[in-house]
Design a protein around this motif. Sequence first.
Motif, short mmCIF file in Angstrom:
data_model
loop_
_atom_site.label_atom_id
_atom_site.label_comp_id
_atom_site.label_asym_id
_atom_site.label_seq_id
_atom_site.Cartn_x
_atom_site.Cartn_y
_atom_site.Cartn_z
N GLY A 4 0.78 -1.30 -0.07
CA GLY A 4 0.57 -0.17 -0.23
C GLY A 4 0.35 1.45 0.19
N LEU A 5 1.81 1.54 0.73
CA LEU A 5 2.95 2.37 1.14
C LEU A 5 3.64 2.81 -0.13
CD1 LEU A 5 3.99 4.34 2.79
CD2 LEU A 5 6.20 2.59 3.04
N THR A 6 4.08 1.47 -0.86
CA THR A 6 4.90 1.88 -1.89
C THR A 6 4.22 1.82 -3.34
OG1 THR A 6 5.53 -0.40 -1.91
CG2 THR A 6 7.17 0.52 -1.14
N ALA A 7 3.40 1.72 -3.75
CA ALA A 7 2.35 1.57 -4.72
C ALA A 7 1.50 2.72 -4.33
CB ALA A 7 1.70 0.29 -4.84
N LYS A 8 2.15 3.33 -3.45
CA LYS A 8 1.05 4.66 -3.09
C LYS A 8 2.43 6.39 -4.22
CE LYS A 8 -1.69 7.72 -0.55
NZ LYS A 8 -2.15 8.03 0.71
N LYS A 9 2.84 5.65 -3.14
CA LYS A 9 4.68 6.74 -3.54
C LYS A 9 4.86 6.07 -4.92
CE LYS A 9 5.51 8.36 0.84
NZ LYS A 9 4.63 9.42 0.46
N LEU A 10 5.06 5.16 -5.75
CA LEU A 10 5.38 4.99 -7.14
C LEU A 10 4.54 5.54 -8.14
CD1 LEU A 10 7.49 1.76 -6.54
CD2 LEU A 10 8.39 3.84 -6.94
N ILE A 11 2.87 4.97 -7.65
CA ILE A 11 2.01 5.58 -8.81
C ILE A 11 1.05 6.31 -8.45
CG2 ILE A 11 3.02 3.69 -10.17
CD1 ILE A 11 1.00 1.38 -9.48
N SER A 12 0.80 6.53 -7.40
CA SER A 12 -0.40 6.69 -6.59
C SER A 12 -1.63 6.16 -6.97
CB SER A 12 -0.71 7.63 -6.96
OG SER A 12 -0.27 9.21 -7.16
N LYS A 17 -10.35 2.14 -3.76
CA LYS A 17 -10.30 2.55 -5.06
C LYS A 17 -10.42 1.81 -6.35
CE LYS A 17 -10.88 7.26 -2.94
NZ LYS A 17 -9.76 8.02 -2.86
N SER A 18 -9.59 0.96 -6.10
CA SER A 18 -8.53 0.74 -7.80
C SER A 18 -9.50 -0.32 -8.27
CB SER A 18 -7.50 0.39 -7.72
OG SER A 18 -7.22 -0.32 -9.30
N SER A 19 -10.03 -0.58 -9.43
CA SER A 19 -11.21 -2.13 -10.05
C SER A 19 -9.68 -3.02 -10.01
CB SER A 19 -11.48 -1.68 -11.47
OG SER A 19 -10.57 -1.24 -11.85
N ASP A 76 4.39 11.75 -7.30
CA ASP A 76 4.73 10.45 -7.48
C ASP A 76 5.49 9.63 -8.50
OD1 ASP A 76 3.48 9.93 -9.55
OD2 ASP A 76 2.17 9.17 -9.08
N PHE A 77 6.34 9.22 -8.51
CA PHE A 77 7.60 9.29 -8.90
C PHE A 77 6.90 8.39 -10.37
CE2 PHE A 77 10.46 5.87 -10.44
CZ PHE A 77 12.39 5.68 -10.04
N PHE A 78 5.89 7.97 -10.87
CA PHE A 78 5.75 7.78 -12.14
C PHE A 78 5.87 9.26 -13.05
CE2 PHE A 78 2.79 5.25 -14.90
CZ PHE A 78 3.54 4.69 -15.46
N ASP A 79 4.99 10.29 -12.46
CA ASP A 79 5.27 11.26 -13.15
C ASP A 79 7.31 12.01 -13.24
OD1 ASP A 79 3.12 12.00 -12.74
OD2 ASP A 79 2.51 13.16 -10.67
N HIS A 80 7.69 11.66 -12.56
CA HIS A 80 9.05 11.83 -12.30
C HIS A 80 9.95 11.30 -14.03
CE1 HIS A 80 9.88 14.68 -8.93
NE2 HIS A 80 8.54 13.68 -8.34
N VAL A 81 9.51 10.02 -14.03
CA VAL A 81 9.56 9.08 -14.81
C VAL A 81 9.00 9.64 -16.13
CG1 VAL A 81 9.59 6.65 -15.93
CG2 VAL A 81 9.51 6.72 -13.73
N LEU A 82 8.18 10.18 -16.32
CA LEU A 82 6.91 10.47 -17.42
C LEU A 82 7.99 12.01 -18.19
CD1 LEU A 82 3.52 9.80 -17.04
CD2 LEU A 82 5.73 8.68 -17.86
N SER A 108 10.16 -3.59 -4.58
CA SER A 108 10.22 -2.54 -2.81
C SER A 108 8.98 -2.84 -2.41
CB SER A 108 9.76 -1.36 -3.51
OG SER A 108 9.26 -1.00 -4.37
N PHE A 109 8.28 -4.16 -2.72
CA PHE A 109 6.86 -5.03 -1.85
C PHE A 109 7.25 -6.46 -1.33
CE2 PHE A 109 4.77 -6.34 -4.68
CZ PHE A 109 3.80 -7.37 -3.65
#
Length: 302
Positions: A4-12, A17-19, A76-82, A108-109
């Motif tokens: 939960g923590l790492t997925a939030k930091k990496l890709i929000s 909420k996710s399907s 999040d980290f994905f934004d920086h990669v983009l 990471s998890f």
Amino acid sequence: MVFGLTAKKLISYDLEKSSENLRENFDAFLEGLLSVPVAIPGTAYYKCLQGRKKVMRVLKNMLEERKVKPNKVKNDFFDHVLEELKQDDTVLTEEIALDLMFVLLFTSFETAAMAILVAVKLLTDNPRALKELTEEHEKILKERANPEDGLTWEEYKSMTFTFQVINETVRMANIVPAIFRKALTDIKIKDYTIPSGWVVMVSLPSVHLDPDNYKDPLNFNPWRWEGMGTKGSSKNFMGFGGGQRFCVGADFARLQMAVFLHCLVTRYRWQPIKGGETLRTPGLQFPNGFHVKFFKKDSKSG
Ligand code: HEM
């Protein structure tokens, strides 16, 4: 919790909420990671491929959405990669970027969560080690000017026994059971020659559980690390790999484990309820989980 923590930091990613249940897909991926490569429905290998495919689809959709509607503030980290993808001189391609996000989410998890679980199990079974660990952390609290303040970097660096516990846990857990290398030229080792092009599997448990390297290797003995450097790698300690592909998350994993143990032993006592048996497939598994009941340190109820 770690996912939960790492997925939030990496890709929000928000579990609630996710399907798409990313976590389940990563579990399927892990279970078939070292399996007989037969890709028919029902096999571990097939589920592994499906797991990866589904996660990649979620990441690809996310990438497309953010290309159309970029986040103004980098969340999040994905934004920086983009952002990096947009640079003219970048070495990244969309394919590499998606692969990077996949591997980071996975590494990471799964590893850190498993290391924390194994540490709790080993400490439960070894009250003397738990006592010394608790004393180290209670001393940190006692010496802190304001008990309400959070953990500091200085305090983290002072956790000598904790690092010994972490290293001993990583040695015994062998969370990554094997690493692979390819011989680029003929390599001579003693009387053997590994022909160029062959893949070599380095079995980490064979090193970590060898009595020539570690006396009574099946005993959890954090004191064996006393006075030894507990960082990096050596030919007898490859828990985080070695050489050029040394784990990029090693320091982060140690930090995560240390912070977790600090909170755990200063705030809680616990009692095992059920489970705790381990199995290797060849990755480490707790088939029945490890169920414990926690008690706040200053209360008697759970
Ligand atoms: C206790 C926890 C961990 C253990 C035991 C562990 C173990 C390892 C090992 C043995 C390798 C070497 C693989 C090889 O040589 O082929 C490795 C590589 C790697 N680890 Fe970890 N790891 C842990 C935590 C983490 C975390 C938290 C992250 C990410 C934040 C991470 C990211 C990576 C990545 C990206 C690589 C590949 C590095 C490369 O190929 O250059 N690991 N890890």
